[in-house]
Scaffold this motif. Structure first.
Motif, PDB file in Angstrom:
ATOM      1  N   VAL A 186      65.911 -15.037  50.667  1.00 16.95           N
ATOM      2  CA  VAL A 186      65.450 -16.429  50.651  1.00 16.95           C
ATOM      3  C   VAL A 186      66.594 -17.357  50.256  1.00 16.95           C
ATOM      4  CG1 VAL A 186      63.951 -18.060  49.414  1.00 16.95           C
ATOM      5  CG2 VAL A 186      63.022 -15.894  50.251  1.00 16.95           C
ATOM      6  N   GLN A 187      67.324 -16.996  49.206  1.00 14.87           N
ATOM      7  CA  GLN A 187      68.431 -17.835  48.744  1.00 14.87           C
ATOM      8  C   GLN A 187      69.570 -17.883  49.759  1.00 14.87           C
ATOM      9  OE1 GLN A 187      68.250 -19.861  45.988  1.00 14.87           O
ATOM     10  NE2 GLN A 187      66.159 -19.138  46.203  1.00 14.87           N
ATOM     11  N   ALA A 188      69.891 -16.750  50.370  1.00 17.36           N
ATOM     12  CA  ALA A 188      70.964 -16.719  51.369  1.00 17.36           C
ATOM     13  C   ALA A 188      70.602 -17.568  52.584  1.00 17.36           C
ATOM     14  CB  ALA A 188      71.257 -15.279  51.796  1.00 17.36           C
ATOM     15  N   VAL A 189      69.348 -17.507  53.004  1.00 18.99           N
ATOM     16  CA  VAL A 189      68.912 -18.313  54.155  1.00 18.99           C
ATOM     17  C   VAL A 189      69.033 -19.797  53.830  1.00 18.99           C
ATOM     18  CG1 VAL A 189      66.901 -18.961  55.548  1.00 18.99           C
ATOM     19  CG2 VAL A 189      67.484 -16.545  55.228  1.00 18.99           C
ATOM     20  N   LYS A 190      68.667 -20.200  52.625  1.00 22.27           N
ATOM     21  CA  LYS A 190      68.826 -21.613  52.229  1.00 22.27           C
ATOM     22  C   LYS A 190      70.282 -22.037  52.338  1.00 22.27           C
ATOM     23  CE  LYS A 190      67.018 -23.446  48.655  1.00 22.27           C
ATOM     24  NZ  LYS A 190      66.551 -23.751  47.296  1.00 22.27           N
ATOM     25  N   VAL A 191      71.196 -21.211  51.841  1.00 23.97           N
ATOM     26  CA  VAL A 191      72.624 -21.548  51.875  1.00 23.97           C
ATOM     27  C   VAL A 191      73.144 -21.557  53.312  1.00 23.97           C
ATOM     28  CG1 VAL A 191      74.925 -20.740  51.208  1.00 23.97           C
ATOM     29  CG2 VAL A 191      73.069 -20.742  49.524  1.00 23.97           C
TER      30      VAL A 191
END
Length: 109
Positions: free
Chosen positions: A23-28
């Motif tokens: 989830v965090q990687a996709v946001k970045v």
């Protein structure tokens, strides 16, 4: 392939990740344009695993909670490369079409 699924594959191409890490990687990676809820993420992961593009690569207990890690398979890398090429071709086509079309004057549609 959906934009969300593409970003999940892209996140897993960097390294194996657990759900929150994805989830965090996709946001970045998406410059905060794509946000995944748990239901959406795990639905995508289930489909990617079923298609053979991703696989569970281990589990770790952190603070009493189980983290399941996922990684891309060789088919997943190939699919990501093919989808990237397809998107590149579409973007090239769109640039050619837009460059060939006269732009409307401001204030008109």
């Amino acid at each position: 392939m959906s934009e969300q699924a593409y970003f999940v594959l892209l996140a897993l191409a960097e390294e194996p990740r657990h759900g929150y890490g994805i989830v965090q990687a996709v946001k970045v990676l998406s410059d905060d344009r794509v946000r995944l809820g748990a239901g959406t993420l795990y639905g995508i992961l289930d489909r990617l695993v079923e298609a053979g593009y991703a696989e569970a690569s281990g589990e770790v207990v952190v603070d009493g909670r189980l983290r399941r890690y996922y990684r891309l398979t060789p088919d997943g890398y190939a699919t990501l490369a093919a989808e990237t090429a397809r998107l590149t071709d579409l973007a090239s086509l769109a640039r050619r079409v837009l460059a060939a079309r006269p732009r409307p004057a401001l204030g008109t549609a």
